[in-house]
Design a protein around this motif. Structure first.
Motif, mmCIF file in Angstrom:
data_model
loop_
_atom_site.group_PDB
_atom_site.id
_atom_site.type_symbol
_atom_site.label_atom_id
_atom_site.label_comp_id
_atom_site.label_asym_id
_atom_site.label_seq_id
_atom_site.Cartn_x
_atom_site.Cartn_y
_atom_site.Cartn_z
ATOM 1 N N ASN A 170 0.826 -1.207 0.000
ATOM 2 C CA ASN A 170 0.000 0.000 0.000
ATOM 3 C C ASN A 170 0.857 1.251 0.000
ATOM 4 O O ASN A 170 2.075 1.201 0.159
ATOM 5 N N GLU A 171 0.224 2.403 -0.209
ATOM 6 C CA GLU A 171 0.984 3.634 -0.435
ATOM 7 C C GLU A 171 1.751 4.103 0.792
ATOM 8 O O GLU A 171 2.658 4.917 0.688
ATOM 9 N N ASN A 172 1.419 3.592 1.968
ATOM 10 C CA ASN A 172 2.144 3.988 3.176
ATOM 11 C C ASN A 172 3.316 3.053 3.479
ATOM 12 O O ASN A 172 4.071 3.303 4.414
ATOM 13 N N PHE A 173 3.455 1.974 2.702
ATOM 14 C CA PHE A 173 4.570 1.030 2.872
ATOM 15 C C PHE A 173 4.698 0.603 4.334
ATOM 16 O O PHE A 173 5.777 0.589 4.895
ATOM 17 N N ASP A 174 3.547 0.268 4.929
ATOM 18 C CA ASP A 174 3.560 -0.059 6.359
ATOM 19 C C ASP A 174 3.587 -1.560 6.629
ATOM 20 O O ASP A 174 3.402 -2.002 7.756
ATOM 21 N N GLY A 175 3.826 -2.351 5.575
ATOM 22 C CA GLY A 175 3.908 -3.794 5.758
ATOM 23 C C GLY A 175 2.594 -4.507 5.544
ATOM 24 O O GLY A 175 2.549 -5.736 5.469
ATOM 25 N N HIS A 176 1.483 -3.773 5.406
ATOM 26 C CA HIS A 176 0.176 -4.384 5.176
ATOM 27 C C HIS A 176 0.045 -4.688 3.688
ATOM 28 O O HIS A 176 0.042 -3.783 2.858
ATOM 29 N N THR A 177 -0.051 -5.969 3.344
ATOM 30 C CA THR A 177 -0.068 -6.363 1.938
ATOM 31 C C THR A 177 -1.256 -7.292 1.675
ATOM 32 O O THR A 177 -1.114 -8.516 1.717
ATOM 33 N N PRO A 178 -2.422 -6.754 1.382
ATOM 34 C CA PRO A 178 -3.606 -7.576 1.149
ATOM 35 C C PRO A 178 -3.491 -8.383 -0.136
ATOM 36 O O PRO A 178 -2.753 -8.028 -1.057
ATOM 37 N N LYS A 179 -4.232 -9.514 -0.199
ATOM 38 C CA LYS A 179 -4.256 -10.355 -1.392
ATOM 39 C C LYS A 179 -5.083 -9.653 -2.464
ATOM 40 O O LYS A 179 -6.276 -9.430 -2.288
ATOM 41 N N MET A 180 -4.412 -9.337 -3.560
ATOM 42 C CA MET A 180 -5.043 -8.535 -4.598
ATOM 43 C C MET A 180 -4.898 -9.192 -5.965
ATOM 44 O O MET A 180 -4.178 -10.177 -6.129
ATOM 45 N N ALA A 181 -5.600 -8.611 -6.920
ATOM 46 C CA ALA A 181 -5.487 -9.050 -8.309
ATOM 47 C C ALA A 181 -5.514 -7.813 -9.196
ATOM 48 O O ALA A 181 -6.010 -6.752 -8.810
ATOM 49 N N MET A 182 -4.963 -7.974 -10.396
ATOM 50 C CA MET A 182 -4.908 -6.854 -11.339
ATOM 51 C C MET A 182 -5.139 -7.393 -12.740
ATOM 52 O O MET A 182 -4.508 -8.373 -13.148
ATOM 53 N N ILE A 183 -6.053 -6.784 -13.459
ATOM 54 C CA ILE A 183 -6.326 -7.173 -14.836
ATOM 55 C C ILE A 183 -5.635 -6.181 -15.762
ATOM 56 O O ILE A 183 -5.738 -4.967 -15.575
ATOM 57 N N ILE A 184 -4.917 -6.714 -16.739
ATOM 58 C CA ILE A 184 -4.160 -5.882 -17.674
ATOM 59 C C ILE A 184 -4.659 -6.138 -19.089
ATOM 60 O O ILE A 184 -4.748 -7.294 -19.533
ATOM 61 N N GLU A 185 -5.005 -5.089 -19.782
ATOM 62 C CA GLU A 185 -5.419 -5.168 -21.176
ATOM 63 C C GLU A 185 -4.571 -4.221 -22.008
ATOM 64 O O GLU A 185 -4.510 -3.028 -21.724
ATOM 65 N N GLN A 220 -8.687 -10.194 -4.608
ATOM 66 C CA GLN A 220 -8.816 -11.392 -5.429
ATOM 67 C C GLN A 220 -10.226 -11.962 -5.393
ATOM 68 O O GLN A 220 -10.708 -12.518 -6.380
ATOM 69 N N SER A 221 -10.902 -11.786 -4.289
ATOM 70 C CA SER A 221 -12.254 -12.329 -4.136
ATOM 71 C C SER A 221 -13.288 -11.584 -4.975
ATOM 72 O O SER A 221 -14.420 -12.052 -5.122
ATOM 73 N N LYS A 222 -12.899 -10.444 -5.531
ATOM 74 C CA LYS A 222 -13.876 -9.640 -6.272
ATOM 75 C C LYS A 222 -13.508 -9.463 -7.746
ATOM 76 O O LYS A 222 -13.953 -8.512 -8.396
ATOM 77 N N ILE A 223 -12.697 -10.385 -8.275
ATOM 78 C CA ILE A 223 -12.372 -10.319 -9.701
ATOM 79 C C ILE A 223 -13.673 -10.412 -10.502
ATOM 80 O O ILE A 223 -14.492 -11.309 -10.265
ATOM 81 N N PRO A 224 -13.909 -9.493 -11.428
ATOM 82 C CA PRO A 224 -15.169 -9.513 -12.203
ATOM 83 C C PRO A 224 -15.359 -10.847 -12.923
ATOM 84 O O PRO A 224 -14.473 -11.309 -13.657
ATOM 85 N N LYS A 225 -16.510 -11.477 -12.711
ATOM 86 C CA LYS A 225 -16.768 -12.795 -13.297
ATOM 87 C C LYS A 225 -16.967 -12.725 -14.810
ATOM 88 O O LYS A 225 -16.731 -13.694 -15.523
ATOM 89 N N LYS A 226 -17.394 -11.585 -15.317
ATOM 90 C CA LYS A 226 -17.700 -11.480 -16.748
ATOM 91 C C LYS A 226 -16.447 -11.365 -17.615
ATOM 92 O O LYS A 226 -16.516 -11.510 -18.836
ATOM 93 N N VAL A 227 -15.293 -11.094 -16.992
ATOM 94 C CA VAL A 227 -14.066 -10.916 -17.756
ATOM 95 C C VAL A 227 -13.441 -12.283 -18.062
ATOM 96 O O VAL A 227 -13.259 -13.106 -17.173
ATOM 97 N N LYS A 228 -13.136 -12.508 -19.352
ATOM 98 C CA LYS A 228 -12.457 -13.725 -19.762
ATOM 99 C C LYS A 228 -10.967 -13.444 -19.927
ATOM 100 O O LYS A 228 -10.583 -12.515 -20.631
ATOM 101 N N PHE A 229 -10.165 -14.272 -19.272
ATOM 102 C CA PHE A 229 -8.725 -14.014 -19.257
ATOM 103 C C PHE A 229 -8.006 -14.892 -20.270
ATOM 104 O O PHE A 229 -8.285 -16.076 -20.407
ATOM 105 N N LYS A 230 -7.076 -14.280 -20.964
ATOM 106 C CA LYS A 230 -6.203 -15.048 -21.850
ATOM 107 C C LYS A 230 -5.226 -15.862 -21.022
ATOM 108 O O LYS A 230 -4.886 -16.986 -21.373
ATOM 109 N N LYS A 231 -4.790 -15.283 -19.905
ATOM 110 C CA LYS A 231 -3.798 -15.956 -19.073
ATOM 111 C C LYS A 231 -3.885 -15.440 -17.651
ATOM 112 O O LYS A 231 -4.097 -14.252 -17.430
ATOM 113 N N GLU A 232 -3.743 -16.340 -16.682
ATOM 114 C CA GLU A 232 -3.707 -15.955 -15.273
ATOM 115 C C GLU A 232 -2.312 -16.224 -14.738
ATOM 116 O O GLU A 232 -1.769 -17.316 -14.911
#
Length: 396
Positions: free
Chosen positions: A13-28, A38-50
């Motif tokens: 996170n932007e404060n660099f305080d050691g808190h690192t939540p489990k996240m995901a990022m979609i790149i197009e 990660q629990s809220k990745i949009p279901k409608k998006v089809k991924f070429k690769k994970e």
């Protein structure tokens, strides 16, 4: 270009305080189109690769916002002269300094310059740099300044922001700084603009070099042609360069060692970024910039190497960050910010990169290291992987 990639990771996170939540990022197409848990990745998006980065942390890639990476030759002999008492100005008066590099850069071919510049850029990339600013300024004539800018624009791998620094020193063909600036404004800047080789103009303002009145005229002419401006300012003296940068709304004022309290407060009320170059100050045995006062005033502070053949022959980001922490009392989060989003602001590209946000380039570092391992050991960047626009970058 990669399409519809999803990365799983732990986000710093932007404060660099050691808190690192489990996240995901979609790149197009190299840009971040979504980022979240990660629990809220949009279901409608089809991924070429994970791509699962498992428990690795990611953070924005570094941005090197002040370098002189294109040059030929070496000035190692001058280091010994300065170290035994000869001043920078005295070396310059005897034909050394920038003019020494000028002679070698003028005679080097574009092919030779590109090869050595690419090697240096690769060295920056190995340290996690995805974007690098490179200045011209070691040719000081029309033909070879254009050659230098063309070389800069042919560099591969990292994104390169080119800056025209024809006003780096006065070449021997001119008997006055004013006449040389007139030549640059009338003959060189229009060619640079027409060929689209750079949209930024820099100048070295210092006593016995380019001084404020003539520099104001030159930079105003550059702005009328559509260039953004930046200034080498207040490095060796209270030259007035920093104040001129603030007056003109420059993207940045770089070095800024000699500042009054009034000017520091002015930075705090202004968008002009103060780019600090502590490795150059180490080599030059200068005082260090008042980083703590600038940050406390509300100023935007960036860091860079100032890599060049004479006064800062190092590409070591770790050394820069270490000096910022030791000598300028910057905190670790401030150093990270200075080498990412604030560096992007210094180059006018903060809407495109410098942080991980929707719409920005997917330029990031992935690492197992602790954040406290960064900018701690000079010459040792923690193990990491660099991704540029979502693609893993392998630099040999």
């Amino acid at each position: 270009m990669n399409k519809n990639l999803v990365f799983n990771f732990n986000l710093v996170n932007e404060n660099f305080d050691g808190h690192t939540p489990k996240m995901a990022m979609i790149i197009e197409n190299g840009l971040i189109s979504w980022i979240g848990p990660q629990s809220k990745i949009p279901k409608k998006v089809k991924f070429k690769k994970e791509i699962d980065l498992k428990k690795k942390k990611i953070m924005p890639a570094f941005i090197e916002c002040h370098t002189h990476t294109v040059f030929a030759g070496s000035r190692a002999d001058e280091f010994e002269l300065r170290n035994t008492g000869t001043s920078y100005l005295d070396i310059a008066k005897k034909g050394g300094g920038i003019l020494s590099t000028m002679k070698k850069t003028r005679t080097a071919s574009a092919k030779e310059l590109l090869a050595i510049t690419q090697e240096r850029v690769n060295n920056f990339m190995k340290q996690g740099v995805a974007t690098i600013e490179i200045k011209s300024g070691y040719a000081l004539d029309l033909k070879n300044e254009i050659k230098t800018l063309e070389v800069i624009n042919k560099v591969k791998g990292a994104r390169v922001v080119s800056t025209f620094l024809g006003a780096h020193a006065k070449p021997p063909e001119y008997d006055s700084y004013g006449k040389y600036l007139e030549f640059l404004a009338e003959k060189v800047l229009p060619v640079v603009k027409k060929k689209k080789l750079s949209n930024r103009v820099d100048i070295f303002i210092e006593k016995n070099f380019f001084e404020v009145p003539e520099s104001r005229t030159y930079l105003s002419a550059a702005k009328r042609l559509g260039f953004e401006v930046t200034i080498h300012a207040n490095q060796l003296s209270f030259s007035g360069g920093a104040e001129l940068a603030l007056e003109l709304g420059a993207q940045s004022a770089d070095h800024v060692i000699n500042l009054t309290d009034e000017t520091i407060q002015y930075f705090g009320r202004n968008k002009t970024v103060a780019v600090l170059l502590p490795a150059a100050d180490l080599y030059m045995k200068c005082a260090y910039p008042p980083a703590r006062q600038l940050i406390d005033s509300g100023a935007t502070v960036a860091l860079a190497t100032d890599y060049n053949p004479g006064t800062c022959p190092t590409q070591d980001l770790s050394l820069v960050g270490l000096l910022a922490r030791l000598e300028m009392k910057m905190t670790l989060p401030e150093v990270f910010k200075a080498y990412t989003i604030n560096a992007a602001k210094a180059l006018g590209i903060d809407q495109e990169e410098g942080s991980l946000a929707v719409g920005k380039r997917a330029n990031f570092i992935s690492t197992d290291a602790e954040l406290t391992d960064f900018f701690y050991s000079a010459g040792a960047m923690p193990e990491h992987e660099l991704f540029i626009r979502g693609s893993r970058t392998l630099v040999g």
